[in-house]
Each structure stands twice: as structure tokens, then as C-alpha cells.
Write a protein that holds these residues in place. Structure first.
Motif, PDB file in Angstrom:
ATOM      1  N   LEU A   1       0.858  -1.179   0.000  1.00  0.00           N
ATOM      2  CA  LEU A   1       0.000   0.000   0.000  1.00  0.00           C
ATOM      3  C   LEU A   1       0.897   1.233   0.000  1.00  0.00           C
ATOM      4  CD1 LEU A   1      -2.319  -1.089   2.970  1.00  0.00           C
ATOM      5  CD2 LEU A   1      -2.739  -1.532   0.549  1.00  0.00           C
ATOM      6  N   ALA A   2       0.526   2.238  -0.768  1.00  0.00           N
ATOM      7  CA  ALA A   2       1.313   3.470  -0.808  1.00  0.00           C
ATOM      8  C   ALA A   2       0.372   4.663  -0.947  1.00  0.00           C
ATOM      9  CB  ALA A   2       2.298   3.447  -1.970  1.00  0.00           C
ATOM     10  N   ALA A   3       0.745   5.778  -0.337  1.00  0.00           N
ATOM     11  CA  ALA A   3      -0.023   7.009  -0.448  1.00  0.00           C
ATOM     12  C   ALA A   3       0.920   8.181  -0.257  1.00  0.00           C
ATOM     13  CB  ALA A   3      -1.155   7.052   0.579  1.00  0.00           C
ATOM     14  N   GLY A   4       0.542   9.310  -0.822  1.00  0.00           N
ATOM     15  CA  GLY A   4       1.378  10.484  -0.681  1.00  0.00           C
ATOM     16  C   GLY A   4       0.687  11.725  -1.184  1.00  0.00           C
TER      17      GLY A   4
ATOM     18  N   GLU B   1       6.111  17.785   1.053  1.00  0.00           N
ATOM     19  CA  GLU B   1       5.672  16.530   0.450  1.00  0.00           C
ATOM     20  C   GLU B   1       5.827  15.411   1.473  1.00  0.00           C
ATOM     21  OE1 GLU B   1       6.399  13.837  -3.612  1.00  0.00           O
ATOM     22  OE2 GLU B   1       7.819  15.412  -3.027  1.00  0.00           O
ATOM     23  N   TRP B   2       4.856  14.503   1.506  1.00  0.00           N
ATOM     24  CA  TRP B   2       4.945  13.346   2.393  1.00  0.00           C
ATOM     25  C   TRP B   2       4.526  12.096   1.639  1.00  0.00           C
ATOM     26  CZ3 TRP B   2       0.751  10.268   3.223  1.00  0.00           C
ATOM     27  CH2 TRP B   2      -0.508  10.810   2.963  1.00  0.00           C
ATOM     28  N   LYS B   3       5.092  10.956   2.058  1.00  0.00           N
ATOM     29  CA  LYS B   3       4.772   9.663   1.453  1.00  0.00           C
ATOM     30  C   LYS B   3       4.759   8.608   2.552  1.00  0.00           C
ATOM     31  CE  LYS B   3       7.281  10.746  -2.828  1.00  0.00           C
ATOM     32  NZ  LYS B   3       8.432  10.352  -3.675  1.00  0.00           N
ATOM     33  N   THR B   4       3.924   7.611   2.373  1.00  0.00           N
ATOM     34  CA  THR B   4       3.908   6.472   3.275  1.00  0.00           C
ATOM     35  C   THR B   4       3.779   5.198   2.467  1.00  0.00           C
ATOM     36  OG1 THR B   4       2.810   5.486   5.207  1.00  0.00           O
ATOM     37  CG2 THR B   4       1.406   6.592   3.589  1.00  0.00           C
ATOM     38  N   TYR B   5       4.358   4.121   3.000  1.00  0.00           N
ATOM     39  CA  TYR B   5       4.404   2.865   2.240  1.00  0.00           C
ATOM     40  C   TYR B   5       4.440   1.700   3.215  1.00  0.00           C
ATOM     41  CZ  TYR B   5       6.311  -0.761  -0.885  1.00  0.00           C
ATOM     42  OH  TYR B   5       6.514  -1.911  -1.600  1.00  0.00           O
ATOM     43  N   TYR B   6       3.729   0.629   2.849  1.00  0.00           N
ATOM     44  CA  TYR B   6       3.772  -0.601   3.629  1.00  0.00           C
ATOM     45  C   TYR B   6       3.740  -1.785   2.672  1.00  0.00           C
ATOM     46  CZ  TYR B   6       2.323  -4.634   6.337  1.00  0.00           C
ATOM     47  OH  TYR B   6       2.253  -5.891   6.876  1.00  0.00           O
TER      48      TYR B   6
ATOM     49  N   HIS C   1       7.793  -7.753   6.876  1.00  0.00           N
ATOM     50  CA  HIS C   1       6.996  -6.525   6.893  1.00  0.00           C
ATOM     51  C   HIS C   1       7.938  -5.335   6.711  1.00  0.00           C
ATOM     52  CE1 HIS C   1       3.411  -8.542   8.731  1.00  0.00           C
ATOM     53  NE2 HIS C   1       4.358  -9.351   9.202  1.00  0.00           N
ATOM     54  N   LEU C   2       7.513  -4.364   5.908  1.00  0.00           N
ATOM     55  CA  LEU C   2       8.289  -3.135   5.717  1.00  0.00           C
ATOM     56  C   LEU C   2       7.333  -1.952   5.727  1.00  0.00           C
ATOM     57  CD1 LEU C   2      11.226  -2.449   3.303  1.00  0.00           C
ATOM     58  CD2 LEU C   2       9.298  -0.872   3.357  1.00  0.00           C
ATOM     59  N   ALA C   3       7.637  -0.950   6.538  1.00  0.00           N
ATOM     60  CA  ALA C   3       6.842   0.279   6.591  1.00  0.00           C
ATOM     61  C   ALA C   3       7.766   1.478   6.458  1.00  0.00           C
ATOM     62  CB  ALA C   3       6.056   0.360   7.891  1.00  0.00           C
ATOM     63  N   LYS C   4       7.269   2.505   5.802  1.00  0.00           N
ATOM     64  CA  LYS C   4       8.094   3.688   5.531  1.00  0.00           C
ATOM     65  C   LYS C   4       7.259   4.957   5.690  1.00  0.00           C
ATOM     66  CE  LYS C   4       9.963   6.131   1.502  1.00  0.00           C
ATOM     67  NZ  LYS C   4      10.213   6.050   0.051  1.00  0.00           N
ATOM     68  N   LEU C   5       7.872   5.970   6.304  1.00  0.00           N
ATOM     69  CA  LEU C   5       7.325   7.314   6.371  1.00  0.00           C
ATOM     70  C   LEU C   5       8.380   8.272   5.838  1.00  0.00           C
ATOM     71  CD1 LEU C   5       5.643   7.319   9.905  1.00  0.00           C
ATOM     72  CD2 LEU C   5       4.480   7.220   7.692  1.00  0.00           C
ATOM     73  N   GLU C   6       7.989   9.119   4.913  1.00  0.00           N
ATOM     74  CA  GLU C   6       8.942  10.055   4.302  1.00  0.00           C
ATOM     75  C   GLU C   6       8.329  11.443   4.240  1.00  0.00           C
ATOM     76  OE1 GLU C   6      10.930  10.932  -0.106  1.00  0.00           O
ATOM     77  OE2 GLU C   6      10.298   8.886   0.424  1.00  0.00           O
ATOM     78  N   ALA C   7       9.103  12.442   4.617  1.00  0.00           N
ATOM     79  CA  ALA C   7       8.677  13.838   4.521  1.00  0.00           C
ATOM     80  C   ALA C   7       9.824  14.661   3.975  1.00  0.00           C
ATOM     81  CB  ALA C   7       8.246  14.358   5.884  1.00  0.00           C
ATOM     82  N   SER C   8       9.490  15.662   3.154  1.00  0.00           N
ATOM     83  CA  SER C   8      10.531  16.515   2.575  1.00  0.00           C
ATOM     84  C   SER C   8      10.020  17.940   2.454  1.00  0.00           C
ATOM     85  CB  SER C   8      10.969  15.998   1.208  1.00  0.00           C
ATOM     86  OG  SER C   8       9.894  15.989   0.294  1.00  0.00           O
ATOM     87  N   ARG C   9      10.979  18.854   2.446  1.00  0.00           N
ATOM     88  CA  ARG C   9      10.681  20.281   2.323  1.00  0.00           C
ATOM     89  C   ARG C   9      11.646  20.894   1.328  1.00  0.00           C
ATOM     90  NH1 ARG C   9       9.944  25.293   1.853  1.00  0.00           N
ATOM     91  NH2 ARG C   9       9.069  26.622   3.501  1.00  0.00           N
ATOM     92  N   ASN C  10      11.112  21.569   0.312  1.00  0.00           N
ATOM     93  CA  ASN C  10      11.926  22.230  -0.706  1.00  0.00           C
ATOM     94  C   ASN C  10      11.981  23.727  -0.445  1.00  0.00           C
ATOM     95  OD1 ASN C  10      12.993  20.534  -3.003  1.00  0.00           O
ATOM     96  ND2 ASN C  10      10.907  19.744  -2.877  1.00  0.00           N
TER      97      ASN C  10
END
Length: 794
Positions: A325-328, A335-340, A390-399
Motif C-alpha cells: 500500500l502506498a499514499a502520498g 511533500e509526504w509519502k507512506t508505504y507498507y 513486513h516493511l513500513a516507511k514514512l517520508e517527509a521533505s521540504r523544498n
């Protein structure tokens, strides 16, 4: 049709805040002055001081086109786009300007306009992928540079490999081989090295499973990938410990940013093993949430016993299932993204590899057929592996428009591995190995925009914490102990770009500790604390003298602490049917790797040659002992971890020739040489020479049937004659030639596309054994296979 969008922007320079070591900063400063001052003097005399920069993208999907040639006439100032499709041209004279932009598989674009100030362009090229495939393409999200030697699987080439494991898919790249444990388990080899010397980056997260074993395949479903990129050089400066021989980047497609729903379905059938594969993907946006995207993906795989040309390979059935599953979303500069993702596989281990006594083991090693053969079955019996990841990810970035990009990524992984042995007393359902591995990782990085129009870079800090636990109740002394292991790293990379040159340098420091507990043979609890630390350095350059040639060189130094298996293994490793013995006296591996790449392209030729030299001090390897060992579970070969100084060197090559219109001749291959310096003899378990050649014919039509391709080819693997004498349990197998063929095409169904592939592998049903298969002592590799697959995109 080609489209061009020109946007005139004002370019503002910035001063970077210096936070790193002064001596390294002076090196970068002096290098810049040495090269830039003469250019600056010439520019002032000519009053040619304008900056022209931009990005080259694919007109169909907006993806960046790396290694596109960008030339400004009549001054003949040129460069190539970087991994993000960007280019920078300086010392441009004001007035009329003609630009020539070209890329493999694209129509050359000529653009004329008047330039009076610093200018930024976005250029779209019509990218044709039906016939010509670029040798090296880098993802727009790869944080790398042109100084690194890279190869990529994407588009039609990746589609043709769908259904194969990650290890088997990567084997299609020159310089990569596969380490196998029977027909169901494979993992990649880059330039003769594998396992903990190769780093896998899964959607930006360092893949952390029980990767120490040669029988432990990566817990990754290739269906999640839109692009797979391989960095062949030492890339530890950015990616950290483990990137000694290379990095494999598994990248999904960018999330959609509109409300349109789409997806794809894969259905694959294989004759050998009666395998069936189904995979699907659905993605879209949300009307009420602008720039929000999501994706669902899942796959199922089931196979029975595979078959060698003359017999069934009993207990090589497998099953696999996975989903993600992925969303962003993006709001302005944020910008933010999440993934499992979840991955589960059950793998049968060749039954004939588990022998009851020394006499039967000797007979198995000398026999041309397995000692245990049964009829075909889908049943997965012991010995077997059951792995959940199992793999989970949270990502956030600022330009920041005039500063750069700040990125924070957190990753969580949980790996549960169970290995089942042949056991008496109704205990087959109790695993002999039961391991839980929990991993937390965090990475903070900042990439600054070009300083003084030429110098861009990235700096960051990363941390990782692992906790391994043996689940009680196995009734067996653990092969791998209880342990905790934190790791901390910090790095800085700077890249200088001007016209035909790119120069990059980077420095990294890593610190790793292992706190382990285990019971000795007298059941006394031991506590062992180990510390490892060191520096990693990288220096590379890229030069393009014209629009036909590209040259790069990269020198890197890395270090690798011994992994858990090398330090603590002490017992039967069931999947490889061998006893493995580690040692806590093993030292850090310290290595230098120098790789040079040359690329040439001019119709009708495309050629790429990579040459490398790898020096490794205290190289750790698995050495077969002279005498097998009889245990209460049977008789097994014994392998122990040892160290030596080693040299590895070799050549990879890829070539393509358009023999006639729409008829291509392709060839690729690799040679690896490895030497034990201390004993003055070859190293064991190094890939044999391999060469592949194929003919591809494409048919272009205006009907609903598109992109028709026919191909046939030969794959030749030589016998590995460079082995240490009197060490292995059996001589290396004979070389072999495999014949393969394929036909594919796309059917247009309105706005949708149906892709059809038919592949014939080992067409002549050749019997062979692969030197890099740990179970080659007991059986042949699988025989002929017919594969039919369809891919429906909507």
C-alpha cells in the motif's frame, strides 16, 4: 509530436553553510579554483557569462531522461543530463542560439531562440522504446551521479522479466550473476561478490532481512518495481555499510497526482513446475484532496516440483504472496509519502540434499542422479523455509526554492524466518531455526542547490538499530545468537558540473556495535561485545568529449564488518544442507574498488565496456573442510569462515548493432578473475565466464497489433577452471550452452493495452549444473520451460 515549454526564470546563487571538516572543504575549493579560474578569464574576455540550464523529460510520462546530449551551437558547448534529467551550460554568449538535444531511442530535437539573460528550459523528447533500449538509464529519483557505473531495467525490458525472482531478473544485466541454493532460491552477485557486500534499497529503505545466508533470497516482490537500477561501483559513501560491490535500487512508479484511476494486471503460466502467477495494481487520486495519490499492489505465485531434463527435482515446490500500500501528497514545498509491504514465501529445499550417513553422502556426490526422486507434487515438505517480511516507511521533505531540499525517512522492518528440518518423533512442524529480526532506520539528508552555478551536493546522517531474537522451542542450539546492533553514519558529497565534465567526491564515517549473547557447548551463557568503525571515501569523474562518447571513472574505498553468520555460525544450516562455523576473531574487510566505464553510440552501434579492479584486505569467505561430518541428523559437508587478502578484477561488456532495418544483434558478457593473494591461488565460488548473444526483429504496424518482436539467443557459461585445488567436495561442472527464444507484442483495446509474451527457455532441454548453485552436488538444474504471460494496462 515534440513539445517544448520555455520558462524564463531568474537564477539566484546562495552561500552554503559550512559544517564539515576544513581540510576536505579546502580540497574541494582548490579543485574548483584550478578549473574554474581559466574558464572565468576566457568568459570575461568574450562577455559570454550567461547560464542556460533545464531538464529533459519523456513527453509521454514526464519521466526524466538521463544521459541526454545537450549542445549549444555555434559555440559547441555541450553537456549531458544527470540522473534527474537536469543540465547546466555556462559561458553562453547573448544573442541567437541553436540547441541540439538527443537521447538514445529519441528523435533529435533542434531548437532556435534568442537568449539575453540566464534561462531555464524544460524540454520534452519523444521517447521510442519499441526497439532501441538504452544501455544505461538512471531513475529520476536515484540520488547519484554520472560518475557511478549504472545499469537499469525498466519499461518493456522489465515487463518481459515479470514473474522472475529479483536475483534471476538482475542476471540479465552484464556483470551480474546469481548465487543459488537449488532452483527456488537465488540472490544477486555483482562483480563476484554477494550477500552483505551488496546493498538492496527497497523504495528508499535499506532492505534488512537475514541476508547473511547464501540461501536467503531477498524478501522483495519484483512486481512492486517500476524501475530497478544497479550501481556497480563501491557506493558506500551515500548508502552506507554493505555497498562494497554495488547497490540495487528497487523503485516503484511515482504516485499519481490526479483523480484518474488506472492499473494493470499480470497473468503468467510456466510449464516447468506448472507454475501460476497472478499480480495486480490499482492506483488513483482523490477528487477532494488535490495532489494526493495512492496505490494498491498484490501478487500470488504457486509452483510444484521443478523438473530437470531427466528427472523430477523432489521438494522444490514453492508458494509466495505479497501486497503493498502506498499514499502520498504534496502541498506547496511540503511533500509526504507512506508505504507498507508484506511478503511471505514458503520454499521447499531439494530433498536429495539431506543425506543420512557418510556412505550415502559420498554416493550422492558421485551420482549423476539424485538419490531421492518422487513423482511431481505441489506439496512442500521438510526441509523447507517459511519467511515473512513486513516493511513500513514514512517520508517527509521540504523544498526551499533558492536553497535546496531537506528529507527525512523512517523505516521499520520485521523479518520472521523459520527453517524446518527432517525430524523424528512427529516434530516436523517444529522449526529447527526460528528467528525474529526487528529493524528501525532513520535518515536525514539535505541536498543543496548549485553554488557558484557549478557545485551541488548532499550531506546527511543515518541511524539503524537491529534486534535479533531466537524464538524458543526449537529444541536445537541456535545457529545465530540473540543480539542487538546499532549503527550510525554521517556523510557529505559534493559534485562539480561544467560543460562536458562532472567531478564528484564524498566522505563518510560509520560506527557499528554488536552486543550478542549465546550459550557455549557447556551451556554457559556468553556475552560478546564488538565495535567496528571506519571511513569511506569516493572520488569520481565523468567526461563526454562529444555526442558519441561517454567516459567515467570512480575510485572508492569501503569497509565491511563481519556479519552475524560469519562471526557466530555454529551448527547445521538446513537450507544449504551444510554445517557452517564462524569465528569472532574475524577482522573488518577493507577494500578499494576502481571501475572505469566507456560508452559509445553512433548508428548503428551502441557499446558499453566496464573494467574494474577490487582489492580487499581480510576478505571473508566460506571454505569447505576436507572431511564431511556425521551428526544425529545425518551426514553433511562442513564449511568454515576464513580470511585472506584478495584481488578481483574483470570486464563487463554490452553491445548492440542494427544489422538491418529493425533487426538488432545484441551481445553481452562478463569475465571475473579472483585471487587469494596469501595462498597464490584462485578464490572459490567466483562466477565463470559468461557470454550471451541474441537477434531481435521488430515489426511495426499501424493496426491494433503493435510492437511485435521476435528474438532468439544463446547463453554460454564456461567451466570454472580457476578453483583452488583439493578444496571443493566435487570438481566444478562442465560448461553449457542454453538456447532461448521469445515473441511479444501489444494489442490495442480502445485506450487500453494488452501485452502478450511467449518465452522458451532452455529450448533444447540441456542438462547442466551451475557452479554457483550450492546444491549442484546433488542434482541438475531445471530443464526446458515454456512461459506465457499477458499484461493488461488500463
Amino acid at each position: 509530436m515534440l513539445h517544448l515549454k520555455i520558462i524564463v526564470l531568474t537564477f539566484a546563487t546562495m552561500l552554503q553553510k559550512r559544517i564539515f571538516h576544513r581540510s576536505f572543504l579546502w580540497i574541494l575549493f582548490l579543485a574548483e579554483m584550478f578549473i574554474l579560474l581559466p574558464l572565468a578569464s576566457w568568459a570575461q574576455g568574450q562577455h559570454c557569462n550567461l547560464l542556460l540550464q533545464g531538464k529533459v523529460v519523456d513527453t509521454h510520462n514526464g519521466e526524466a531522461l538521463a544521459f541526454a546530449n545537450v549542445i549549444a551551437a555555434p559555440q559547441q558547448i555541450g553537456t549531458i543530463t544527470d540522473e534527474s534529467g537536469h543540465f547546466v551550460l555556462s559561458q553562453i554568449c547573448p544573442g541567437p542560439l541553436e540547441m541540439v538535444i538527443s537521447h538514445l531511442g529519441c528523435e533529435t530535437l533542434r531548437l532556435k531562440f534568442d537568449i539575453q539573460s540566464d534561462t531555464t528550459l524544460q524540454i520534452e523528447l519523444e521517447h521510442h522504446v519499441e526497439l532501441l533500449e538504452s544501455i544505461t538509464v538512471v531513475s529520476k529519483r536515484v540520488e547519484g551521479s554520472a560518475t557511478q557505473t549504472k545499469s537499469t531495467l525498466e519499461g518493456a525490458k522489465l515487463d518481459a522479466l515479470m514473474g522472475k525472482s529479483l536475483g534471476e531478473s538482475l542476471k540479465s544485466i552484464a556483470g551480474l550473476n546469481t548465487l543459488k541454493t537449488g532452483p527456488t532460491i537465488s540472490k544477486p552477485i555483482i562483480h563476484g561478490l554477494h550477500s552483505s557486500r551488496i546493498l538492496l534499497l527497497n523504495n528508499g529503505i535499506r532492505q534488512e532481512g537475514q541476508e547473511w545466508g547464501s540461501d536467503h533470497a531477498p524478501e522483495i516482490d519484483p512486481f512492486v518495481a517500476n524501475r530497478i537500477t544497479v550501481i556497480k561501483g563501491a557506493a558506500a559513501v551515500q548508502y552506507g555499510l554493505g555497498a562494497m560491490s554495488g547497490v540495487v535500487l528497487i523503485e516503484p512508479a511515482a504516485l499519481p497526482k490526479n483523480n484518474t484511476m488506472g492499473g494493470q494486471i499480470h497473468l503468467i503460466g510456466r510449464s516447468n513446475g506448472n507454475m501460476g502467477i497472478a499480480a495486480g495494481e490499482l492506483e488513483g487520486g482523490w477528487k477532494k484532496w488535490k495532489n494526493f495519490g495512492w496505490r494498491l499492489q498484490a501478487s500470488l505465485r504457486r509452483s510444484g516440483d521443478l523438473k530437470a531434463p531427466a528427472y523430477s527435482l523432489t521438494n522444490t515446490a514453492m508458494s509466495e504472496r505479497s501486497f503493498s500500500l502506498a499514499a502520498g501528497s504534496q502541498t506547496g514545498a511540503l511533500e509526504w509519502k507512506t508505504y507498507y509491504s508484506y511478503f511471505q514465501t514458503t520454499l521447499g529445499i531439494l530433498r536429495s540434499a539431506h543425506i543420512g550417513n557418510l556412505t550415502d553422502l559420498e554416493a550422492a556426490l558421485q551420482s549423476e542422479r539424485p538419490l531421492f526422486i518422487e513423482d511431481f507434487s505441489y506439496e512442500i515438505q521438510n526441509p523447507k523455509q517459511l519467511v515473512r517480511h513486513h516493511l513500513a516507511k514514512l517520508e517527509a521533505s521540504r523544498n526551499w526554492e533558492n536553497i535546496g531540499k531537506l528529507q527525512l525517512i523512517y523505516g521499520f522492518q520485521f523479518n520472521h524466518r523459520q527453517e524446518f528440518d527432517l525430524r523424528r518423533g512427529g516434530r516436523d512442524d517444529i522449526p529447527a531455526i526460528d528467528l525474529d529480526l526487528t529493524t528501525h532506520s532513520i535518515a536525514l539528508s539535505f541536498a543543496h542547490l548549485p553554488w557558484r552555478k557549478h557545485l551541488s551536493g548532499k550531506m546527511g546522517i543515518s541511524g539503524l538499530y537491529q534486534q535479533n531474537r531466537n524464538v524458543p522451542g526449537t529444541g536445537v542450539r541456535p545457529l545465530i545468537p540473540w543480539y542487538n546492533s546499532p549503527t550510525l553514519g554521517i556523510y557529505w558529497i559534493e559534485k562539480w558540473i561544467a560543460n562536458k565534465w562532472q567531478v564528484e567526491a564524498g566522505l563518510r564515517y560509520d560506527y557499528k556495535t554488536i552486543q550478542a549473547k549465546r550459550f557455549d557447548e557447556q551451556q554457559n551463557l556468553q556475552t560478546i561485545n564488538l565495535d567496528f568503525n571506519g571511513f569511506t571515501f569516493n572520488l569520481g569523474a565523468f567526461y563526454q568529449p562529444g555526442d558519441r562518447w561517454m567516459l567515467s571513472t570512480n575510485l572508492g574505498t569501503t569497509f565491511r564488518p563481519p556479519n552475524i553468520s560469519e562471526l557466530f555460525s555454529d551448527g547445521l544450516h538446513h537450507a544449504v544442507a551444510a554445517i557452517e562455523e564462524g569465528s569472532t576473531d574475524l577482522q573488518i574487510e577493507k577494500a578499494w574498488k576502481w571501475i572505469n566505464s566507456l560508452k559509445f553510440q553512433q548508428d548503428p552501434w551502441q557499446v558499453e565496456i566496464d573494467a574494474y579492479f577490487h582489492l580487499i584486505n581480510d576478505y571473508i569467505f566460506l571454505q569447505p573442510d576436507a572431511t564431511p561430518r556425521l551428526t544425529i541428523r545425518g551426514a553433511f559437508p562442513v564449511f568454515s569462515y576464513q580470511q585472506t587478502d584478495a584481488w578481483l578484477w574483470g570486464v563487463d561488456f554490452t553491445g548492440q548493432l542494427e544489422v538491418y532495418k529493425d533487426l538488432l544483434l545484441r551481445i553481452k558478457g562478463n569475465w571475473v578473475r579472483a585471487k587469494d593473494v596469501e595462498k597464490d591461488q584462485p578464490l572459490i565460488y567466483i562466477p565463470a565466464d559468461r557470454v550471451e548473444g541474441s537477434l531481435l526483429y521488430a515489426i511495426h504496424t499501424n493496426s491494433h497489433l503493435k510492437d511485435i518482436q521476435f528474438s532468439c539467443g544463446l547463453e554460454h557459461t564456461s567451466r570454472q577452471n580457476r578453483t583452488p585445488e583439493g578444496v571443493d567436495y566435487a570438481p566444478s561442472p562442465q560448461g553449457f550452452i542454453l538456447v532461448n527464444a521469445a515473441i511479444s507484442g501489444n494489442v490495442l483495446l480502445g485506450k487500453q493495452t494488452l501485452g502478450i509474451h511467449l518465452k522458451l527457455e532452455n529450448l533444447l532441454n540441456t542438462a547442466y549444473r551451475d557452479y554457483l548453485d550450492r546444491l549442484r552436488y546433488y542434482a541438475d538444474s531445471p530443464g526446458r520451460n515454456f512461459e506465457f504471460s499477458i499484461q493488461y494496462k488500463f
